[in-house]
Every structure is written in structure tokens, then in C-alpha cells.
Write a protein that holds these residues in place. Structure first.
Motif, PDB file in Angstrom:
ATOM      1  N   LEU A 255     -37.437  -8.864 -84.748  1.00  0.00           N
ATOM      2  CA  LEU A 255     -36.380  -9.402 -85.602  1.00  0.00           C
ATOM      3  C   LEU A 255     -35.020  -8.999 -85.053  1.00  0.00           C
ATOM      4  O   LEU A 255     -34.750  -7.814 -84.842  1.00  0.00           O
ATOM      5  CB  LEU A 255     -36.528  -8.883 -87.031  1.00  0.00           C
ATOM      6  N   HIS A 256     -34.162  -9.995 -84.818  1.00  0.00           N
ATOM      7  CA  HIS A 256     -32.773  -9.728 -84.440  1.00  0.00           C
ATOM      8  C   HIS A 256     -31.995  -9.520 -85.728  1.00  0.00           C
ATOM      9  O   HIS A 256     -31.841 -10.440 -86.534  1.00  0.00           O
ATOM     10  CB  HIS A 256     -32.204 -10.896 -83.635  1.00  0.00           C
ATOM     11  N   VAL A 257     -31.517  -8.296 -85.926  1.00  0.00           N
ATOM     12  CA  VAL A 257     -30.876  -7.924 -87.191  1.00  0.00           C
ATOM     13  C   VAL A 257     -29.675  -8.817 -87.478  1.00  0.00           C
ATOM     14  O   VAL A 257     -29.417  -9.172 -88.633  1.00  0.00           O
ATOM     15  CB  VAL A 257     -30.455  -6.439 -87.152  1.00  0.00           C
ATOM     16  N   ARG A 258     -28.955  -9.212 -86.454  1.00  0.00           N
ATOM     17  CA  ARG A 258     -27.779 -10.061 -86.667  1.00  0.00           C
ATOM     18  C   ARG A 258     -28.170 -11.388 -87.302  1.00  0.00           C
ATOM     19  O   ARG A 258     -27.432 -11.931 -88.129  1.00  0.00           O
ATOM     20  CB  ARG A 258     -27.076 -10.291 -85.337  1.00  0.00           C
ATOM     21  N   ASN A 259     -29.349 -11.913 -86.936  1.00  0.00           N
ATOM     22  CA  ASN A 259     -29.802 -13.158 -87.533  1.00  0.00           C
ATOM     23  C   ASN A 259     -30.210 -12.988 -88.986  1.00  0.00           C
ATOM     24  O   ASN A 259     -30.167 -13.931 -89.781  1.00  0.00           O
ATOM     25  CB  ASN A 259     -30.988 -13.730 -86.748  1.00  0.00           C
ATOM     26  N   ALA A 260     -30.600 -11.772 -89.350  1.00  0.00           N
ATOM     27  CA  ALA A 260     -31.040 -11.517 -90.722  1.00  0.00           C
ATOM     28  C   ALA A 260     -29.884 -11.212 -91.663  1.00  0.00           C
ATOM     29  O   ALA A 260     -30.053 -11.245 -92.890  1.00  0.00           O
ATOM     30  CB  ALA A 260     -32.038 -10.361 -90.748  1.00  0.00           C
ATOM     31  N   VAL A 261     -28.703 -10.916 -91.102  1.00  0.00           N
ATOM     32  CA  VAL A 261     -27.557 -10.565 -91.960  1.00  0.00           C
ATOM     33  C   VAL A 261     -27.200 -11.722 -92.885  1.00  0.00           C
ATOM     34  O   VAL A 261     -26.820 -11.519 -94.052  1.00  0.00           O
ATOM     35  CB  VAL A 261     -26.352 -10.167 -91.080  1.00  0.00           C
ATOM     36  N   ALA A 262     -27.346 -12.950 -92.395  1.00  0.00           N
ATOM     37  CA  ALA A 262     -26.999 -14.110 -93.216  1.00  0.00           C
ATOM     38  C   ALA A 262     -27.878 -14.213 -94.461  1.00  0.00           C
ATOM     39  O   ALA A 262     -27.478 -14.824 -95.465  1.00  0.00           O
ATOM     40  CB  ALA A 262     -27.119 -15.384 -92.391  1.00  0.00           C
ATOM     41  N   LEU A 263     -29.056 -13.599 -94.433  1.00  0.00           N
ATOM     42  CA  LEU A 263     -29.953 -13.674 -95.587  1.00  0.00           C
ATOM     43  C   LEU A 263     -29.590 -12.672 -96.675  1.00  0.00           C
ATOM     44  O   LEU A 263     -30.078 -12.783 -97.803  1.00  0.00           O
ATOM     45  CB  LEU A 263     -31.400 -13.406 -95.136  1.00  0.00           C
ATOM     46  N   LEU A 264     -28.757 -11.691 -96.352  1.00  0.00           N
ATOM     47  CA  LEU A 264     -28.468 -10.624 -97.324  1.00  0.00           C
ATOM     48  C   LEU A 264     -27.755 -11.152 -98.559  1.00  0.00           C
ATOM     49  O   LEU A 264     -27.848 -10.574 -99.642  1.00  0.00           O
ATOM     50  CB  LEU A 264     -27.624  -9.534 -96.661  1.00  0.00           C
ATOM     51  N   ASN A 265     -27.019 -12.272 -98.421  1.00  0.00           N
ATOM     52  CA  ASN A 265     -26.326 -12.842 -99.575  1.00  0.00           C
ATOM     53  C   ASN A 265     -27.258 -13.630-100.486  1.00  0.00           C
ATOM     54  O   ASN A 265     -26.861 -14.073-101.553  1.00  0.00           O
ATOM     55  CB  ASN A 265     -25.189 -13.762 -99.106  1.00  0.00           C
ATOM     56  N   GLU A 266     -28.496 -13.809-100.049  1.00  0.00           N
ATOM     57  CA  GLU A 266     -29.463 -14.558-100.843  1.00  0.00           C
ATOM     58  C   GLU A 266     -30.532 -13.625-101.422  1.00  0.00           C
ATOM     59  O   GLU A 266     -31.712 -13.973-101.477  1.00  0.00           O
ATOM     60  CB  GLU A 266     -30.116 -15.639 -99.978  1.00  0.00           C
TER      61      GLU A 266
END
Length: 429
Positions: A255-266
């Protein structure tokens, strides 16, 4: 010769000695010159360096011409002195012997030893300017050199000796290159020298020597609640995390953490499947791959992180491109807890050092100047368990590679904390 003035004969003798000295000095200077420095100067446009390199590339012809010229001049000098002795003293055997001994002494001192000492002391300073004279001479005497080499080649063939290929003679092994770097002295900065030496060692180091051990891998478990996954993502220290389900041996992706950051708002709508969709294929490698080969594999496969597994598919550790680069150029400044611990250990004023049992032996040897064996276990814990053949009960001491090791803490069937005590010899080194 009776009508030739004595001054002319003496001048001719001096000229012959000077020519002999010149050829002896140039021969030594050319053989002692640094070929790599000359090639560097030639690439930078030096005409003299290009001429010198050309002469060295035709060393067989060069040496033939120099030896022929040197031998002829020495023989003429001896013949001239003998003629002078006969002219002034008649066929007196004593006079002839004395004159021969005198010219032999002059040749040895003034035409051999002294010029060769000068050539060895100042090789480039002599070889560069004199090469402009030698190249036309080599070209002019090429037929003579060819005629002499014809007999030399025939004689070597009769003796069963084969001349080695020049290209194979100029090739250098990694150990020879390593010696050149070590002997470079102040010409190469210490940091550059360290990087070059580390490059030579890459093929001797296996991946499991530099990997992050299994117990220290920061990984993401998709079998836990989403809230726990989010908490770990907001506090992780790495940009890429191995992802597994249930236990670490079931790695399902990276998992690339930067790609997962966008999910934190959901956060209200997030499920495990959202994270699973972001995973890339994991890249697995065996533990005995050498570091240099793995660097090539990373480049060819466009990967930066690999999971190390043994023959049973069990995860042994993790290695990244940064780990290999650090092995070459040294550690980078980093904020990870493990790196902070690694940078902090050193001998204290009492010659002691407190370390975790999971500390790699290579790091201990590098930072503390010790000589723990590296052909077996990779950590202090593994080394002690191998030596003791048992799980010890703290406290216990033993001596390994001239260093006293005290087991400070044992927990969960492994040695957690040890104290290294530097020996007296190490302390006063």
C-alpha cells in the motif's frame, strides 16, 4: 683514429654516455608512469600524454628500440675507451683491463643507476616531454625492431613460451581496483573512498545482511477494524507498507500511503475493500541474493521494496532501495524509531554499550569496531543462542571475538537486551 684529436674522442665518449643515460632514464620513467593518469590527461587533450599512451600501447616495439639503442651506445663507449687505451698505452693488457673497468664503472653509475633513479622519482615529468622524441625514433627504427623481434619470437617458440595478450594483461580484478582506491591517499576524499569500497563489497553481501527483520517490519493488517487501520496510517513512518491478512506470512500487497490519504476524509463510509483496491502486487525475493544483483533486479523490475521469504514461504524481512543505497553511501538522516536507536549506540566512558538483541551484527561491527562472525546468525540474539545452545536466564556473561557480552534481559524465548563490554586491548587501541 690516430689523427682524431683527443678532445673529439672524449666528447664522443661523453655523448655516448649521455645517450645511454637518456635511454635508461626514459625507459624507467615510462614503465613507472601512472597509466591511468596518463590516459586521463590524454582524454583532456594533452598531446604529450596521447603520445606517451601510444608508446605504452606499443611497449614491445618501444622496449626493443630502447634496448637496441642503449646496448649499441654502451658497446660503442666500451670500444672507444679500449681504442684510446691501445692508442696511448699500446697492447698492454693491464691498461686495457683498467680502461674497461673504468668505463664499466662510469656506465653503471652515470648511465644506468643514476638516470634510472631519476626516472623512477619523476616518471610523468620525464616521460611526457621525452615521448615526443621517442615516437619518431620508434617509427624510424621499426624495421630494426621487427628484425630483432623476429629472432626473439622464434627463440620463445623454441622454449615453448607464449607471449600473453596485451588486453588480458591490462584487465584488473575488483581486488586490484580496491587496492588502488586504498592506496590513493589524499587524492580521493575519505567519503568518496568509503563509497567506492562499499561498491566493491556489494557482491559479497547478501540481502538478509541489510534487511529489516520480520519483527521490525511496519505492516498493515486488514483483518483489524477500519478504525485501527486509519490510526496506523496516520502515525506510520514509511511511504509504503506491506499489507497482510491475519498474520504476516499472508502478504497480499503493498500500500502506498500517499494514495490512501485521500480515503481519510471518507472515514464514515470506509471499508477494508477500499484499501484492498489500492494495493499493488508484492515483490518477493530469496534471502541469499547478493545486494548488487538485487539492485539490478530493482532497476529491471521498477521496484523499490521487496519482501524476503525463505524456502517455505515464511516472511523473513523486508528490503528497500533505500537500504541498498545506505549500504553504499552511509545512513541517511531519518525520523524512524529504529533508525534513531541505530544512530545512538556507541561505547560509553566505561567501555560499555547497551543494545537490543535484535541489533544486526554487521551494524555492531561497523559502529563499534568489533569482529563478530557474519557467516552465521545475523543478530546478537542469534549469535548468543548459537554459542550457548540454549535460551539463557539473565544475567549471564560470555566472551565472543574478544568482547564480553552480558545478557541483561530475556523475554518470550529470546534475548531482548545485552551489554557489550570492550576488552582491554580494544579499549587502548
Amino acid at each position: 683514429m690516430d689523427n682524431v684529436p683527443i678532445g673529439v674522442l672524449v666528447a664522443a665518449l661523453i655523448l655516448l654516455l649521455l645517450l645511454s643515460a637518456f635511454f635508461a632514464m626514459v625507459e624507467t620513467a615510462l614503465m613507472a608512469a601512472n597509466k591511468y593518469r596518463l590516459r586521463h590527461l590524454a582524454k583532456r587533450g594533452s598531446t604529450q600524454a596521447r603520445t606517451t599512451v601510444w608508446l605504452l600501447d606499443h611497449a614491445d616495439k618501444l622496449l626493443s628500440v630502447i634496448l637496441i639503442a642503449n646496448t649499441v651506445t654502451n658497446a660503442l663507449a666500451v670500444a672507444l675507451v679500449a681504442s684510446l687505451a691501445i692508442m696511448y698505452f699500446g697492447p698492454d693488457q693491464g691498461a686495457i683491463a683498467a680502461s674497461t673497468a673504468a668505463i664499466a664503472f662510469l656506465i653503471i653509475v652515470f648511465a644506468e643507476v643514476t638516470p634510472k633513479a631519476l626516472g623512477a622519482a619523476y616518471p610523468e615529468a620525464i616521460a611526457l616531454p621525452t615521448s615526443v622524441i621517442l615516437k619518431p625514433l620508434v617509427t624510424l627504427l621499426k624495421p630494426v625492431a621487427w628484425f630483432v623481434n623476429l629472432f626473439v619470437t622464434g627463440l620463445l617458440a623454441l622454449l615453448g613460451v607464449r607471449r600473453p595478450d596485451r588486453a588480458s594483461q591490462q584487465q584488473m580484478t575488483p581486488d586490484e581496483l580496491r587496492s588502488i582506491v586504498l592506496e590513493a591517499g589524499a587524492f580521493i576524499p575519505q567519503k568518496h573512498k568509503s563509497i567506492l569500497l562499499n561498491l566493491f563489497d556489494l557482491e559479497k553481501i547478501a540481502i538478509d545482511d541489510i534487511m529489516t527483520p520480520r519483527a521490525q517490519i511496519e505492516a498493515l493488517n486488514l483483518a483489524v477494524p477500519v478504525e485501527d487501520i486509519l490510526d496506523q496510517l496516520t502515525t506510520c513512518y514509511h511511504n509504503k507498507l506491506p499489507v497482510y491478512e491475519g498474520e504476516i506470512n499472508r502478504v497480499i500487497g503493498i500500500l502506498h500511503v500517499r494514495n490512501a490519504v485521500a480515503l481519510l476524509n471518507e472515514a464514515d463510509e470506509l471499508t477494508v475493500e477500499h484499501f484492498r483496491a489500492l494495493l499493488s502486487e508484492p515483490y518477493f525475493i530469496p534471502p541469499d541474493t547478493d545486494v548488487f544483483t538485487q539492485l539490478q533486479y530493482f532497476q529491471e523490475n521498477r521496484e523499490r521494496l521487496a519482501i524476503i521469504v525463505d524456502e517455505y514461504g515464511e516472511v523473513q524481512g523486508l528490503v528497500t532501495l533505500d537500504d541498498i543505497i545506505e549500504e553504499m553511501v552511509g545512513d541517511f538522516t531519518t525520523s524512524t524509531p529504529s533508525a534513531a536507536r541505530a544512530e545512538s549506540f556507541d561505547w560509553d566512558d566505561n567501555g560499555e554499550c547497551l543494545l537490543e538483541g535484535t541489533t544486526a551484527l554487521r551494524e555492531v561491527n561497523k559502529r563499534l569496531g568489533l569482529d563478530f562472525p557474519l557467516d552465521g546468525p545475523k543478530t546478537l540474539n542469534g549469535l548468543l543462542l548459537e554459542q550457548l545452545q540454549d535460551i539463557p536466564e539473565a544475567p549471564i556473561c560470555m566472551k565472543v571475538a574478544q568482547c564480553v557480552i552480558e545478557v541483561v534481559k530475556v523475554q518470550n524465548q529470546s534475548i531482548k537486551v545485552v551489554k557489550l563490554i570492550r576488552s582491554v586491548n580494544k579499549r587502548h587501541r
